[in-house]
Enzyme design. Structure first.
Site, short mmCIF file in Angstrom:
data_model
loop_
_atom_site.label_atom_id
_atom_site.label_comp_id
_atom_site.label_asym_id
_atom_site.label_seq_id
_atom_site.Cartn_x
_atom_site.Cartn_y
_atom_site.Cartn_z
N ILE A 59 5.44 3.16 -5.47
CA ILE A 59 4.12 2.56 -5.61
C ILE A 59 3.45 2.59 -4.23
CG2 ILE A 59 2.82 0.48 -6.19
CD1 ILE A 59 5.04 -0.31 -8.09
N CYS A 60 2.28 3.20 -4.17
CA CYS A 60 1.50 3.27 -2.94
C CYS A 60 2.33 3.97 -1.84
CB CYS A 60 1.05 1.86 -2.54
SG CYS A 60 -0.20 1.79 -1.25
#
Length: 360
Positions: free
Chosen positions: A117-118
Site C-alpha cells: 500500500i502506497c
C-alpha cells in the site's frame, strides 16, 4: 493462493507493521478483508498483524501501537500486506533491506501473495519482488522510485497494479481499492460490493492517480464531465459516441476529451469499456440472463465482442467467469463456495487496473 479449501482453513492475511507506519493504511486490510463474509455469513479471511521486533511500534502519528506478533507470523501467511511507513531508512533511501527486515521477510513461504500500500512498494522492490514487473506507488514518489529501481516498470497514473501474485497500490486510500479488488478477485463482485457498502466506500473508483495530482484550480465557470458520465451510465446498453457524450456538456469533442482525461485519468472510450465490463460482470454473477442478452445489456452488442473485452480486462471468457462466480454464489455452503471457485478459476492474466484498458 492459499484460499480456504476442503479443510475450511481461512485465507490468512498478515499485515507487516514497520517503524513509522501510517495508522490509516495499517488499518485498511483489517477493515476490508475482515468484513468479507460468505453467503452464510462466515468470515472469508483471517487478518493478523506482525512486526520484525514484537512490542511498541512507532507510527507517523503522535502515538505508538503495540504489536504482539513477531515475524514468524509471516510463515503462516497466504497474503502479506506491507503498508506505507515513514521509517524505512535505507529501504527508501538506498533501495536495500535492513538486516532485521530481510530476516523478517525470509519467513515468508514460497507462493505467498504480496501486496503493498502506497510506499510500502519500496519494501517489495528492495526485496527483489518487483524486478521486471509492472508496479505503482504514490505519485509523489514515482520518479524517485523509478530511479532507485530501474528494473521495475513503474506506472504512476494508476490506482493499483495487479500482476498476479504481486500487487501494488498508489497512495493512501488506493489501498482500499486494491483490497476490494482482491476480495472481488477471490470471491466475486457481490462479496466485494457488500464490503464496500458496509465501509461506505465505492466498490470501484474510475480513473487513476492522475486525477489527484495537484493542478491549477479550474476557473469557476469551467464545466465538468460529471453529467455526461451519469448520462452514459444509464445508457450503457445503447451505442454511445464521443460526440453524444460531448453534447451532454455542450462541449466540442476535442474539449470534452481533454477535460474528461484531466478529471477521470483515462479516455472516454477506455472509461466506457470499463463500465461495460463491470456491468457484464454484475449480470453474469447476479442474473440467469443468457450470454447473448448480457452482451446486449452491457452494450457490447455481440457475445464475441464481450468475450474479447472480458478476455482483455479479466483474462477469462464470459462463460468461465460465470462458472467461477455464479456457480460459487449458488453453492450450498461457504466451504463448497470456496472449493468451487478454487477449482474453476482460470489463470489470471497480469493486469494494470483502474486507469488503463487494453481497449477503448
Amino acid at each position: 493462493m492459499g484460499e480456504p479449501g476442503m479443510t475450511g482453513k481461512l485465507h490468512r492475511v498478515v499485515v507487516l507493521a514497520l517503524p513509522g507506519v501510517i495508522p490509516f493504511e495499517l488499518g485498511i486490510p483489517y477493515r476490508i478483508f475482515g468484513r468479507a463474509r460468505s453467503a452464510a455469513g462466515r468470515p472469508l479471511y483471517e487478518v493478523v498483524t506482525c512486526t520484525p521486533v514484537p512490542g511498541p511500534v512507532t507510527t507517523d502519528a503522535d502515538f505508538p501501537i503495540m504489536v504482539e506478533r513477531g515475524p514468524e507470523a509471516l510463515a503462516e501467511a497466504d497474503t502479506i500486506v506491507v503498508p506505507a511507513s515513514h521509517g524505512l531508512g535505507p529501504v527508501q533511501e538506498e533501495g536495500r533491506l535492513t538486516a532485521p527486515l530481510a530476516a523478517a521477510l525470509a519467513h515468508a513461504r514460497p507462493g505467498v501473495r504480496w501486496v503493498s500500500i502506497c510506499t510500502g512498494s519500496y519494501v517489495l522492490a528492495a526485496a527483489g519482488l518487483l524486478d521486471g514487473r509492472p508496479a505503482t506507488t504514490h505519485w509523489s514518489s514515482a520518479d524517485h522510485f523509478q530511479r532507485l529501481f530501474p528494473a521495475i516498470a513503474v506506472d504512476p497514473d494508476v490506482l493499483f497494479v495487479d500482476d498476479g501474485d504481486v500487487l501494488t497500490s498508489a497512495g493512501v486510500a488506493s489501498g482500499i481499492d486494491l483490497c476490494l479488488h482482491l476480495v472481488r478477485r477471490d470471491h466475486g463482485t457481490a462479496v466485494a460490493n457488500e464490503v464496500a457498502r458496509s465501509s461506505l466506500v465505492p466498490p470501484h473508483r474510475d480513473g487513476g492517480q492522475a486525477q489527484y495530482v495537484r493542478r491549477p484550480v479550474p476557473a469557476p465557470q469551467q464545466a465538468t464531465t460529471t453529467a455526461a458520465r451519469a448520462w452514459a451510465l444509464g445508457r450503457l446498453d445503447r451505442p454511445l459516441t464521443l460526440r453524444d457524450l460531448a453534447a451532454q456538456e455542450s462541449m466540442s469533442v476535442r474539449t470534452f476529451t481533454r477535460r474528461f482525461r484531466e478529471e477521470v485519468g483515462v479516455s472516454p472510450g477506455q472509461w466506457l469499456t470499463r463500465q461495460r465490463v463491470e456491468r457484464a460482470r454484475q449480470l453474469l454473477e447476479d442474473t440467469d440472463l443468457s450470454v447473448d442478452q448480457v452482451a446486449r445489456d452491457a452494450g457490447f452488442g455481440t457475445p464475441a465482442s464481450m468475450r474479447q473485452h472480458l478476455q482483455a480486462a479479466l483474462g477469462v471468457s464470459p462463460t468461465a467467469y460465470r462458472r467461477t462466480f455464479r456457480a460459487s454464489a449458488l453453492a450450498d455452503g461457504p466451504d463448497q463456495k470456496v472449493r468451487t471457485a478454487r477449482a474453476t478459476r482460470p489463470p489470471r492474466a497480469s493486469a494494470t487496473a483502474a486507469a488503463k484498458s487494453s481497449t477503448g
